[in-house]
Design an enzyme around this catalytic site. Structure first.
Site, short mmCIF file in Angstrom:
data_model
loop_
_atom_site.label_atom_id
_atom_site.label_comp_id
_atom_site.label_asym_id
_atom_site.label_seq_id
_atom_site.Cartn_x
_atom_site.Cartn_y
_atom_site.Cartn_z
N GLU A 199 0.83 -1.22 0.00
CA GLU A 199 0.00 0.00 0.00
C GLU A 199 0.86 1.27 0.00
OE1 GLU A 199 -2.80 -0.53 3.24
OE2 GLU A 199 -4.13 -1.66 1.94
N GLU A 387 -5.47 -8.46 -1.39
CA GLU A 387 -6.17 -8.30 -0.11
C GLU A 387 -7.61 -7.96 -0.38
OE1 GLU A 387 -4.78 -5.55 2.87
OE2 GLU A 387 -2.68 -6.01 2.44
C1 BG6 Z 1 -4.46 -3.07 4.60
C2 BG6 Z 1 -3.14 -3.56 5.10
O1 BG6 Z 1 -4.50 -1.72 4.86
O2 BG6 Z 1 -5.63 -3.51 5.16
C3 BG6 Z 1 -3.21 -4.66 6.12
O3 BG6 Z 1 -2.26 -3.92 4.07
C4 BG6 Z 1 -4.41 -4.42 7.02
O4 BG6 Z 1 -2.01 -4.68 6.82
C5 BG6 Z 1 -5.67 -4.51 6.17
O5 BG6 Z 1 -4.49 -5.27 8.10
C6 BG6 Z 1 -6.96 -4.34 6.94
O6 BG6 Z 1 -6.91 -3.16 7.70
P1 BG6 Z 1 -7.13 -3.16 9.25
O7 BG6 Z 1 -6.75 -1.82 9.67
O8 BG6 Z 1 -8.56 -3.47 9.47
O9 BG6 Z 1 -6.24 -4.21 9.81
#
Ligand code: BG6
Length: 485
Positions: A199, A387
């Site tokens: 990111e 993701e």
């Molecule tokens: C992304 C990141 O921002 O989203 C992860 O690459 C992160 O590291 C994921 O865990 C979900 O976000 P969060 O803040 O709910 O953990």
């Protein structure tokens, strides 16, 4: 069937959010190790001590420098969820066996830079750190799970943040390339898929997390982005020199953007808003700075620290594919009086047509299809959804089951939209990875109750619990989905 043969169904994780063992086997402190537990309302705090032993702390989003007599450290009054994670460092054989039962074909992990170079500057890498990742990769291969490695997932060694203030300093490029080379020498023969910076576009919102930088102003942000682009390009070229068929991608978070209305002023805000995402992919996919960014720097009097040969490196080191995270769509408007809600590392005007997660993130599967089209039509590069997932509070029933039908619904609706993007829009998609396929620590809030996993880990918000792993209903659903597709 829309999904091509070899489509990589799988899951994604990051070292700092699940490994634990934060100080074992020679590992140095990383920036996430000095970040306290927060919540949806209380920010995570960056902590440390001064020369007199007095503690200090400030929110991770704050613009504050370290004072001369201060250093980052863990302090007694706070607790640090990443220290334990889910103890994946010791339990990965059991976890991989479960993931293999699910039938996943790809697992995204990250290498914690400070396990390999504890302060980032040692002459020799830490052999124990390398051996851990070697064992982990071999275990994945045993189950025919394709590893994907992120080289930098919010894991800058603390020492580099203190000494250089992170990526605003060019020294980081040299140190990162040295680290990448060590990783490639050891793992490239066994690992084909890589990502450079997780990111990278989060830099503008959380420079501490993304770039190990404190108190960044606009000039620091521009320099940090420039140095990371350079490092990314050099890493891509290096990998290709060492393995011809290596696939090295960039990684952005893509909050699919909508204008609040068709009013031209809203459209203008939308067009400009998109640039804060596209700027990063424009440079890493096209190998040059876009004109809108050059103009912006000109207006602000920012001169990039370009050295001889840099521009050529940017040009030759463009990425092989675009990796991105997708959780939500965001709405932007010219008025700042509209009601807002949170998104992934961002804020959005509320979209009246969408439901939101318990953390306020707007749920928009169609936005994923739009995202795929937008990126593919702009760059023509293969895409990898590295993701996607739903953070929710799960209930562990007395009989050990977890009925997370909301997560199944979320994932099912998203993968159906991928299918349409492939089938109807002709987008090339390499794979799909569920974020936090096994419960882990949240990056933005440091909470544990914000669970993403299809495998439950028994642990309460204070980090107490057996850490026993149990399949959730979504585990069986994904297993069947993968088998069918
Ligand atoms: C992304 C990141 O921002 O989203 C992860 O690459 C992160 O590291 C994921 O865990 C979900 O976000 P969060 O803040 O709910 O953990």
């Amino acid at each position: 069937m829309a999904f091509p043969k070899g489509f990589l169904w799988g899951g994604a994780t990051a070292a700092n959010q699940l490994e634990g063992a934060y100080d074992q086997d020679g590992k140095g402190l990383s920036i996430m190790d000095v970040l306290s537990r927060g919540s949806n309302r209380d920010p995570r705090m960056i902590t440390g001590v001064n020369e007199d032993g007095e503690c200090f702390e400030f929110p991770m989003g704050a613009t504050r420098h370290l004072k001369e007599n201060e250093s980052l450290a863990c302090v007694d009054i706070r607790d640090y969820p990443n220290h334990q994670g889910i103890d994946f460092y010791h339990r990965y054989p059991e976890d991989l066996a479960l993931l293999a039962q699910m039938g996943i074909r790809c697992l995204r992990i990250s290498i914690a830079w400070s396990r390999i170079f504890p302060t980032g500057e040692e002459k020799m890498p830490n052999e124990e750190g390398l051996r851990y990742y070697e064992r982990l990769i071999d275990e994945m291969r045993k189950y025919h799970i394709e590893p994907m490695i992120t080289l930098s997932h919010y894991e800058t060694p603390v020492a580099l943040c203190e000494k250089y203030n992170g990526w605003a300093n060019r020294k980081m490029v040299e140190l990162f390339i040295r680290y990448a080379r060590v990783c490639f020498e050891r793992f490239l023969p066994k690992v084909k898929y890589w990502l450079t910076f997780n990111e990278i576009n989060v830099l503008e919102y959380y420079p501490y997390m993304e770039a190990g930088g404190l108190g960044y102003d606009e000039c620091d942000l521009a320099f940090a982005a420039y140095h990371q682009f350079l490092a990314s390009a050099m890493t891509v070229s290096l990998a290709h020199e060492m393995r011809k068929d290596a696939m090295i991608g960039c990684m952005i978070t893509y909050p699919c953007l909508y204008p609040y209305s068709c009013h031209p002023q809203d459209m203008l805000v939308y067009t400009k808003g998109n640039r804060s995402t596209y700027f990063y992919t424009d440079v890493m996919c096209r190998g040059r700075y876009p004109s809108y960014k050059k103009k912006e720097y000109e207006r602000k009097g920012i001169n990039l620290p370009v050295q001889e040969g840099d521009l050529e490196k940017l040009k030759t080191g463009t990425v092989d594919y675009i990796g991105f995270s997708y959780y939500t769509s965001n709405v932007v408007a010219s008025s700042n009086e509209l009601e807002t809600t949170s998104g992934n590392m961002s804020q959005s005007v509320k979209n009246p047509y969408l439901q939101r997660s318990e953390w306020g993130w707007q749920i928009d599967p169609v936005g994923l299809r739009i995202t795929l089209s937008n990126l593919y039509e702009r760059y023509g590069l293969p895409l990898f959804i590295v993701e996607n997932g739903l953070g929710a509070k799960d209930v562990l029933e007395k009989d050990g089951t977890i009925h997370d039908e909301y997560r199944i619904e979320y994932i099912r609706r998203h993968v159906e939209e991928i299918e349409k993007a492939i089938e109807d829009d002709g987008v090339e998609v390499l794979g799909y990875l569920v974020w936090g396929i096994i419960d882990l620590v949240s990056a933005s809030t440091g909470e544990f109750i914000k669970r993403y996993g299809m495998i439950h880990v028994e642990c309460d918000e204070q980090g107490n619990g057996s850490l026993i792993r149990r399949p959730k209903d979504s585990f069986y659903w994904y297993r069947d989905w993968i088998a069918k597709h």
